[in-house]
Design a protein around this motif. Structure first.
Motif, PDB file in Angstrom:
ATOM      1  N   ILE A 121      -1.188  94.766  33.420  1.00 53.15           N
ATOM      2  CA  ILE A 121      -0.161  95.627  32.836  1.00 53.15           C
ATOM      3  C   ILE A 121       0.879  94.751  32.126  1.00 53.15           C
ATOM      4  O   ILE A 121       1.460  93.851  32.733  1.00 53.15           O
ATOM      5  CB  ILE A 121       0.530  96.482  33.911  1.00 53.15           C
ATOM      6  N   PHE A 122       1.094  95.026  30.838  1.00 53.85           N
ATOM      7  CA  PHE A 122       2.223  94.463  30.111  1.00 53.85           C
ATOM      8  C   PHE A 122       3.270  95.562  30.010  1.00 53.85           C
ATOM      9  O   PHE A 122       2.982  96.661  29.515  1.00 53.85           O
ATOM     10  CB  PHE A 122       1.813  94.014  28.699  1.00 53.85           C
ATOM     11  N   VAL A 123       4.479  95.306  30.473  1.00 55.59           N
ATOM     12  CA  VAL A 123       5.507  96.343  30.471  1.00 55.59           C
ATOM     13  C   VAL A 123       6.815  95.775  29.937  1.00 55.59           C
ATOM     14  O   VAL A 123       7.196  94.639  30.252  1.00 55.59           O
ATOM     15  CB  VAL A 123       5.708  96.928  31.895  1.00 55.59           C
ATOM     16  N   VAL A 157       0.925  92.042  36.665  1.00 53.70           N
ATOM     17  CA  VAL A 157       1.983  92.637  35.855  1.00 53.70           C
ATOM     18  C   VAL A 157       2.700  91.534  35.073  1.00 53.70           C
ATOM     19  O   VAL A 157       3.138  90.533  35.655  1.00 53.70           O
ATOM     20  CB  VAL A 157       2.994  93.399  36.734  1.00 53.70           C
ATOM     21  N   VAL A 158       2.799  91.746  33.759  1.00 54.16           N
ATOM     22  CA  VAL A 158       3.530  90.820  32.887  1.00 54.16           C
ATOM     23  C   VAL A 158       4.745  91.568  32.351  1.00 54.16           C
ATOM     24  O   VAL A 158       4.606  92.573  31.648  1.00 54.16           O
ATOM     25  CB  VAL A 158       2.650  90.313  31.734  1.00 54.16           C
ATOM     26  N   LEU A 159       5.932  91.105  32.678  1.00 53.69           N
ATOM     27  CA  LEU A 159       7.180  91.705  32.212  1.00 53.69           C
ATOM     28  C   LEU A 159       7.592  91.021  30.921  1.00 53.69           C
ATOM     29  O   LEU A 159       7.666  89.793  30.853  1.00 53.69           O
ATOM     30  CB  LEU A 159       8.267  91.537  33.273  1.00 53.69           C
ATOM     31  N   SER A 182       2.979  86.255  43.184  1.00 53.86           N
ATOM     32  CA  SER A 182       1.686  85.699  42.755  1.00 53.86           C
ATOM     33  C   SER A 182       0.975  86.571  41.736  1.00 53.86           C
ATOM     34  O   SER A 182       0.024  86.124  41.099  1.00 53.86           O
ATOM     35  CB  SER A 182       0.782  85.500  43.978  1.00 53.86           C
ATOM     36  N   THR A 183       1.397  87.828  41.570  1.00 54.02           N
ATOM     37  CA  THR A 183       0.759  88.730  40.609  1.00 54.02           C
ATOM     38  C   THR A 183       1.722  89.140  39.504  1.00 54.02           C
ATOM     39  O   THR A 183       1.481  90.109  38.790  1.00 54.02           O
ATOM     40  CB  THR A 183       0.247  89.998  41.320  1.00 54.02           C
ATOM     41  N   LEU A 205      -3.495  83.156  35.424  1.00 54.40           N
ATOM     42  CA  LEU A 205      -3.569  84.329  36.280  1.00 54.40           C
ATOM     43  C   LEU A 205      -4.989  84.562  36.773  1.00 54.40           C
ATOM     44  O   LEU A 205      -5.207  84.880  37.947  1.00 54.40           O
ATOM     45  CB  LEU A 205      -3.073  85.559  35.516  1.00 54.40           C
ATOM     46  N   ALA A 206      -5.963  84.391  35.877  1.00 56.43           N
ATOM     47  CA  ALA A 206      -7.354  84.657  36.249  1.00 56.43           C
ATOM     48  C   ALA A 206      -7.898  83.615  37.215  1.00 56.43           C
ATOM     49  O   ALA A 206      -8.629  83.943  38.159  1.00 56.43           O
ATOM     50  CB  ALA A 206      -8.228  84.705  34.989  1.00 56.43           C
ATOM     51  N   SER A 207      -7.531  82.352  37.003  1.00 55.91           N
ATOM     52  CA  SER A 207      -8.091  81.288  37.835  1.00 55.91           C
ATOM     53  C   SER A 207      -7.622  81.380  39.277  1.00 55.91           C
ATOM     54  O   SER A 207      -8.291  80.871  40.187  1.00 55.91           O
ATOM     55  CB  SER A 207      -7.730  79.918  37.240  1.00 55.91           C
ATOM     56  N   HIS A 208      -6.496  82.012  39.512  1.00 56.81           N
ATOM     57  CA  HIS A 208      -5.971  82.125  40.874  1.00 56.81           C
ATOM     58  C   HIS A 208      -5.899  83.587  41.329  1.00 56.81           C
ATOM     59  O   HIS A 208      -5.154  83.916  42.246  1.00 56.81           O
ATOM     60  CB  HIS A 208      -4.589  81.482  40.958  1.00 56.81           C
ATOM     61  N   TYR A 209      -6.705  84.422  40.682  1.00 53.77           N
ATOM     62  CA  TYR A 209      -6.658  85.858  40.983  1.00 53.77           C
ATOM     63  C   TYR A 209      -7.077  86.144  42.420  1.00 53.77           C
ATOM     64  O   TYR A 209      -6.420  86.915  43.126  1.00 53.77           O
ATOM     65  CB  TYR A 209      -7.568  86.605  40.002  1.00 53.77           C
ATOM     66  N   GLU A 210      -8.175  85.535  42.864  1.00 51.97           N
ATOM     67  CA  GLU A 210      -8.669  85.810  44.217  1.00 51.97           C
ATOM     68  C   GLU A 210      -7.644  85.406  45.276  1.00 51.97           C
ATOM     69  O   GLU A 210      -7.447  86.115  46.272  1.00 51.97           O
ATOM     70  CB  GLU A 210      -9.992  85.096  44.454  1.00 51.97           C
ATOM     71  N   ASP A 211      -6.994  84.265  45.069  1.00 53.27           N
ATOM     72  CA  ASP A 211      -5.968  83.841  46.029  1.00 53.27           C
ATOM     73  C   ASP A 211      -4.781  84.805  46.018  1.00 53.27           C
ATOM     74  O   ASP A 211      -4.195  85.109  47.071  1.00 53.27           O
ATOM     75  CB  ASP A 211      -5.489  82.425  45.700  1.00 53.27           C
ATOM     76  N   ALA A 212      -4.418  85.292  44.826  1.00 55.31           N
ATOM     77  CA  ALA A 212      -3.318  86.256  44.738  1.00 55.31           C
ATOM     78  C   ALA A 212      -3.666  87.541  45.480  1.00 55.31           C
ATOM     79  O   ALA A 212      -2.811  88.146  46.137  1.00 55.31           O
ATOM     80  CB  ALA A 212      -3.000  86.559  43.273  1.00 55.31           C
TER      81      ALA A 212
END
Length: 616
Positions: A121-123, A157-159, A182-183, A205-212
């Motif tokens: 989400i870009f908001v 989420v990207v603000l 982390s997200t 964000l993608a490379s650490h998605y599982e950890d997040a």
């Protein structure tokens, strides 16, 4: 992609009152007639009400082309210009996202169906042209709605925003929307337009998605487990009847001298912790955290915040509100771990000196002592160099004062003293001499108490005398071509190294020469001429030859021998001039040109440890 620029129609607060006046004045008879056709309430509604009617504005916007040419230009031109400019940047962002294989959808201020399935989400920080607090609250509500029900696998989420307040408001947005660090990412729209910025951010964000996601599952499971633990504890607590509490008071608390409310709060702390530990979901989620490879953690998105220090403070200290339970009216009841801040006797102002109550808790509870054992300490401003883990010093790593200032406390184990309990309580009651700052939790207070008791139980014994070891001395002069040239001084064979310690416990090695060796060293250096040494050492040589006290330092054992091998260490004299360099044992560069500042000293002295021979 959530931004008010994607709204289908303008909102009342996006249109200017002055433009409304021009619009109505220039509309003409044909225009008014057309508005009456498309909006039946038009003629019966006052213009001020029309201006704030979203229904009227929507109809006007959808039918603007059916009005006389140019009639709506004064009203909508500024809105359209702004929307076109902002839309261009967001359309480019959508194109870039689609270019890397993502499926994108846009949304304005109203919630769209299917948006709650988005993974990214870009908001915009403000969902509204006025960029008011209400506009930010609207953006927070939309994100909260999209995340709700997905706590175990929340979207990223990207603000974003063009507002300079983006970085000021980022934490409020994240916390109020219930997002995890982390997200969550923050980036200005201007930076998003820069080459490579979007791809770099998404890659991280993608490379650490599982950890997040592991962190998200732990937080959600812990939150759910905490709620269940609370219910389980309340079920147990509700079973206690007044007679039960009366027996607890009569058979335990009266003897211990503890208030019922404080005792039950202690019980609640421990039972609630037990219930949390009993939740298998929480334990399983915590085990998943062990799979995170911390050696591959991403670069921090934001500069370090004080949140971790705040966690440490809450671990070490009870909340100050808890202290109210340790008072009878206005009379304080001192407890183990209480920290008292000393006040200036004349001005009454608070000082940096504090006292820790280390009298055993049972003596305090049962009034079994007339004097209070306290340990003095000092509040020190907290900085990075004060945050250490290997230190064995008696210290409390963090204390946060009521104004938010952070300190650490250094405890003086040898400064322990006693103060009459009655005197201390009277001074606290009157607000003179001392004030209670807080209370260290029992485990951390016991640690300091044990260090104090260990210090009290130390057994003094004579220290071992310094040891002496024979050493061999070789002398070199730094020649004009910067090469070390050996000097033969037979008398230098009589030298020893004293091994002991200085003012602190660290090891110190002193070189001591006999009188004959000192005389030979002085005589040899006195004969050296300036043309025999490198030009950089001319001033050093002249000053050393005139400094007779320098040679006495060898006889008196005031020359520190380097502890590390192969390290040229300067020995200085008057005006901090480098007279010579000392090097211990193996000298790997012997024979090579002397480089850099090492040429400033005329002499290089090589000190070699003489190993004892082993007889077979």
């Amino acid at each position: 992609m959530i931004d008010d620029v994607f709204d289908a129609v303008p909102r009342p607060d996006e249109l200017n009152d002055a433009d409304w006046t021009i619009f109505f004045d220039d509309l003409g008879e044909t225009g008014h007639k057309r508005l009456a056709e498309i909006y039946p309430q038009y003629e019966a509604t006052h213009s001020d009400d029309l201006r704030v009617s979203q229904e009227f504005i929507s109809i006007l916007w959808e039918n603007r082309k059916s009005l006389p040419p140019g009639a709506c230009d004064p009203l909508f031109s500024e809105y359209e210009t702004t929307s076109t400019r902002e839309r261009a940047g967001l359309d480019a962002l959508v194109t870039a996202l689609e270019g890397i294989g993502l499926t994108c959808a846009t949304m304005g201020r109203e919630l769209d169906e299917g948006a709650n399935e988005a993974d990214l989400i870009f908001v915009d920080l403000f969902l509204g042209r006025q960029q008011s607090e209400n506009d930010m609250e609207r953006a927070i509500r939309r994100v909260t709605e999209l995340v709700s029900g997905r706590e175990q696998k929340p979207p990223l989420v990207v603000l974003m925003s063009r507002s300079p307040r983006l970085w000021e408001k980022r934490n409020d947005f994240r916390d109020n929307a219930g997002l995890l660090g982390s997200t969550f990412r923050v980036v200005s729209k201007a930076d998003l337009a820069k080459d490579g910025m979007l791809e770099t951010m998404l890659t991280r964000l993608a490379s650490h998605y599982e950890d997040a996601m592991r962190i998200a599952r732990f937080v959600h499971t812990w939150d759910s487990g905490l709620d269940q633990a609370r219910k389980n504890f309340l079920q147990i607590l509700r079973r206690l009847d007044l007679p039960d509490l009366a027996q607890i008071r009569a058979l335990l608390l009266d003897f211990e001298g503890q208030q019922l409310g404080e005792y039950l709060l202690d019980v609640a702390d421990r039972v609630l912790q037990h219930e949390i530990e009993a939740n298998s979901g929480t334990i399983a989620a915590a085990q998943e955290l062990n799979k995170i490879k911390l050696s591959q953690y991403p670069a921090p998105h934001l500069a370090g915040s004080p949140d971790l220090q705040e966690l440490a403070h809450r671990m070490v200290f009870q909340h100050v509100e808890r202290l109210k339970l340790s008072s009878t009216g206005d009379i304080p009841q001192l407890q183990f771990g209480d920290i008292l801040r000393c006040k200036d006797q004349d001005s009454g102002a608070a000082t940096d000196h504090v006292l820790l109550i280390v009298t055993p808790a049972c003596d305090l509870a049962r009034c079994g002592t007339e004097n209070i054992l306290v340990l003095p300490g000092s509040l020190k401003p907290l900085s990075a160099r004060d945050w250490s883990y290997g230190s064995t010093a008696a210290k409390t790593p963090i204390f946060t004062s009521s104004d938010g200032s952070r300190y650490w406390i250094r405890w003086n184990l040898k400064g322990r003293q006693t103060i009459p309990l009655k005197t201390l309580c009277e001074l606290l009651y009157k607000g003179k001499g001392y004030e209670r700052l807080g209370r260290i939790r029992e485990m951390y207070a016991i640690e300091i108490q044990q260090k104090m008791l260990a210090d009290m139980g130390r057994i003094g014994q004579p220290a071992n005398p310094p040891a002496t070891f024979p050493v061999a001395i070789s002398l070199y002069v730094v020649s004009p071509d910067a090469r070390p040239s050996p000097i033969e001084i037979p008398a230098l064979t009589d030298a020893v190294c004293f091994v002991g310690r200085g003012e602190d416990p660290n090891r110190v090695d002193h070189l001591v020469l006999s009188e004959a060796a000192c005389d030979a060293l002085r005589s040899t250096i006195q004969k050296l001429q300036a043309q025999e040494v490198h030009t950089a050492a001319h001033q050093s040589l002249a000053t050393m030859k005139a400094d007779l006290g320098f040679f006495e330092r060898f006889e008196r054992g005031l020359i520190n021998v380097p502890l590390k091998d192969n390290l040229l260490t300067p020995e200085t004299g008057i005006d901090n001039l480098v007279y010579m360099h000392l090097v211990r044992n193996e000298w790997k560069n012997e024979g090579d040109p002397v480089r850099g500042n090492h040429r400033n000293g005329a002499i290089i002295m090589n000190i070699r440890d003489i190993l004892p021979s082993v007889e077979t």
